[in-house]
Every structure is written in structure tokens, then in C-alpha cells.
Enzyme design. Structure first.
Site, short mmCIF file in Angstrom:
data_model
loop_
_atom_site.label_atom_id
_atom_site.label_comp_id
_atom_site.label_asym_id
_atom_site.label_seq_id
_atom_site.Cartn_x
_atom_site.Cartn_y
_atom_site.Cartn_z
N ARG A 154 -9.65 -2.50 -35.72
CA ARG A 154 -9.14 -2.24 -34.38
C ARG A 154 -7.94 -1.30 -34.51
NH1 ARG A 154 -10.07 -7.92 -34.54
NH2 ARG A 154 -11.65 -8.62 -33.05
N LYS A 193 -6.62 -10.26 -34.03
CA LYS A 193 -6.91 -10.92 -32.76
C LYS A 193 -7.17 -12.40 -32.99
CE LYS A 193 -9.83 -10.31 -28.66
NZ LYS A 193 -10.94 -9.51 -28.06
N HIS A 232 -11.80 2.55 -30.85
CA HIS A 232 -12.69 1.39 -30.81
C HIS A 232 -14.15 1.81 -30.94
CE1 HIS A 232 -12.42 -2.93 -30.37
NE2 HIS A 232 -13.53 -2.91 -29.67
N ARG A 241 -15.11 1.68 -34.47
CA ARG A 241 -15.40 0.29 -34.87
C ARG A 241 -16.84 -0.06 -34.49
NH1 ARG A 241 -13.13 -5.06 -35.64
NH2 ARG A 241 -13.76 -6.51 -33.99
N HIS A 257 -15.14 -11.34 -35.55
CA HIS A 257 -15.57 -11.93 -34.28
C HIS A 257 -15.58 -13.45 -34.37
CE1 HIS A 257 -17.92 -8.12 -32.81
NE2 HIS A 257 -16.62 -8.06 -32.56
N TYR A 268 -24.49 -5.36 -30.81
CA TYR A 268 -24.81 -4.13 -31.54
C TYR A 268 -26.30 -3.96 -31.81
CZ TYR A 268 -19.79 -3.88 -32.15
OH TYR A 268 -18.45 -3.81 -31.91
#
Length: 282
Positions: A132, A157, A223, A226, A249, A258
């Protein structure tokens, strides 16, 4: 202690990362500016009017308005200890269009267009490891582990640490950058202010210039790189659960998105309409 100070105390006590704390403080302060009265005097109707204003007048996306919703709800329930009504303050339904991505060839063109070594190193690190923007600017020199070929990401995150890939090409670019750009000892990508890392705004600004030089017309963001990392790994046959870990995640549903971006030719998938009919199907 003022309300924002108490809010910061509550955020720290809840274990939020520094980045999240700053985000909450900023969004709550915007709510306070709109209301033009002490936060302790605000009520549910103030929140309703504010969120409606941000959506209709300011034209903010549903995701951004929902983030305001999250921050103010924490303020009310934890810091102000006031009642909250989810029926009167529903979260907006978000339309999540599939993100656009660059091909591997376009990635090469982008990196070639980054003449500045520091800029090239940042872009290569983001794409090579799936970082990120907030993660890449806060990397330290010691986070690059050439022995295990991994990048260590701290307090990402959700206030989580993780490790991701360090590609051989990325390592070569980083070494060239380090030798020729002042040999930084603490922050890997120092900013203009002494002792500070490069800012997110500075990265976004140079990316625009690099895209223009590369003649890439797609709306490229950090992003997006990414997204490219995840999609290209998936196309190369890497397991979805491995990609989930590399991206950091919390839920596999976030990574599963994805699957919709993958070039189906990479899996050699055929439509059932094109499959031969066997003897057992006759």
C-alpha cells in the site's frame, strides 16, 4: 482533556495504528467544523445532516461517506458515550467497480519512464511486493531482508505486521538507489524534512509525471500497482490463499475479487460450449 484529546486516548486504548488514529481525528474534526459547535453538544440529527451534506453537496463516494460514518460512530459510542441508531444512520450501499490494471508490458514501460532512481525504487517496491502507499513510504532500510528475500511491513492496516516478496529485480534497483541517493540509514525513502519519510502526496505527484512520460493514459494510482501484483501472481498460478497472506487481507473475500481481473487465457479455460462431447454424453 478536550474531546479530540479524549478521542485520541480512546483510539490508542483500542489499539488502532498511528495511521488510523490520524485518519479518525481528521474525519471527526471535519464533522466538528461542519457543526460549528462543541462535539459534546452534537446529536444524531447533526450526524444525519453532515453525512447527507458530504454525499449530496460535496459529492463524496459512498466509501468515503461510510468512513466518516465509522469515525463518528466511534466518537459517539466510545468517546462521548452517546446513543447511536443504525436505523436512522444507515451505511450507504457501495457500488464497487472492478479496478483497472496495467499489463506486465505496461508495468515495464512505467518503470523505464521513471528516470529518478528514488521514484523507480518506490514503484518497483510497490509492484514487486504488493504494498500500500502508506506502507512503502514508511519502510525502513532494515525492513529489506536480502537473505530471506522478503520485505517486512510494520503496523499495516489493522495494526498488523506481515512479510511479503522481495523480487531480485527490485533488490537490484533498491541497491542502486541506496548507493547513489545518499545511502539512507533509517527511512528507506526519506522526505524533504530532516528525519521524516517521504509523504504520500509526494509519491502521488511524481507518479502522475511518470505516467505522462510513459504515455500511459489509464488512471494509474499506487493502489493500482498493488492490484497488478495480485492479479499477475494469480495469472502465474500462485494460490489465492498465498496472495491473501502477501497482501495482508483479513478475509479471503477481499482477495477473491482479483479472480475477476485475471486474463482467462492464463488458465487455458474453455467455455463448455467449446468442449468436445464424449461418448458418455451422447
Amino acid at each position: 482533556m478536550d474531546i479530540l484529546g479524549k478521542l485520541l486516548f480512546d483510539l490508542e486504548l483500542s489499539g488502532f495504528s498511528n495511521v488510523t488514529q490520524n485518519n479518525y481525528l481528521y474525519h471527526v474534526s471535519q464533522f466538528a467544523k461542519y457543526c460549528k459547535k462543541p462535539l459534546q453538544d452534537t446529536d444524531i440529527e447533526d450526524v444525519r445532516r453532515f453525512l447527507h451534506y458530504m454525499r449530496r453537496s460535496k459529492k463524496l463516494s459512498a466509501g468515503t461517506v461510510n468512513y466518516y460514518h465509522t469515525c463518528i460512530k466511534f466518537l459517539f459510542e466510545v468517546t462521548l458515550e452517546k446513543p447511536w441508531n443504525d436505523k436512522k444512520l444507515p451505511r450507504l450501499r457501495e457500488h464497487k467497480p472492478l479496478p483497472e490494471i496495467l499489463s506486465r508490458e505496461e508495468i515495464d514501460v512505467l518503470l523505464d519512464a521513471a528516470i529518478n532512481l528514488k521514484h523507480k525504487a518506490i514503484l518497483a517496491t510497490v509492484y514487486g511486493g504488493g504494498l500500500r502507499i502508506s506502507e512503502v513510504v514508511r519502510l525502513k532500510v532494515k525492513d529489506i531482508d536480502s537473505k530471506t528475500m522478503q520485505i517486512f511491513i510494520r503496523e499495516s492496516k489493522g495494526n498488523k505486521d506481515r512479510r511479503t516478496l522481495l523480487s531480485e529485480k527490485n533488490l537490484m534497483i533498491l541497491r542502486e538507489y541506496w548507493k547513489n541517493c545518499g545511502k539512507p540509514m533509517d527511512w528507506l525513502f526519506p522526505g524533504e524534512k530532516p528525519g521524516a519519510h517521504m509523504t504520500v502526496t509526494a509519491v502521488r505527484n511524481f507518479l502522475k509525471r511518470v505516467c505522462k512520460a510513459a504515455k500511459i493514459t489509464k488512471p494509474v494510482t499506487i493502489h493500482m500497482l498493488r492490484h497488478c501484483f495480485a492479479t499477475h501472481l494469480l495469472e502465474s498460478g500462485v494460490n489465492l490463499f498465498i496472495i491473501k497472506i502477501l497482501l495482508g487481507h483479513s478475509s479471503i473475500s477481499s482477495t477473491s475479487r482479483y479472480l475477476h481481473l485475471v486474463n482467462q487465457n492464463a488458465f487455458n479455460i474453455k467455455s463448455p460450449l467449446d468442449l468436445p462431447i464424449g461418448d458418455n454424453d451422447a
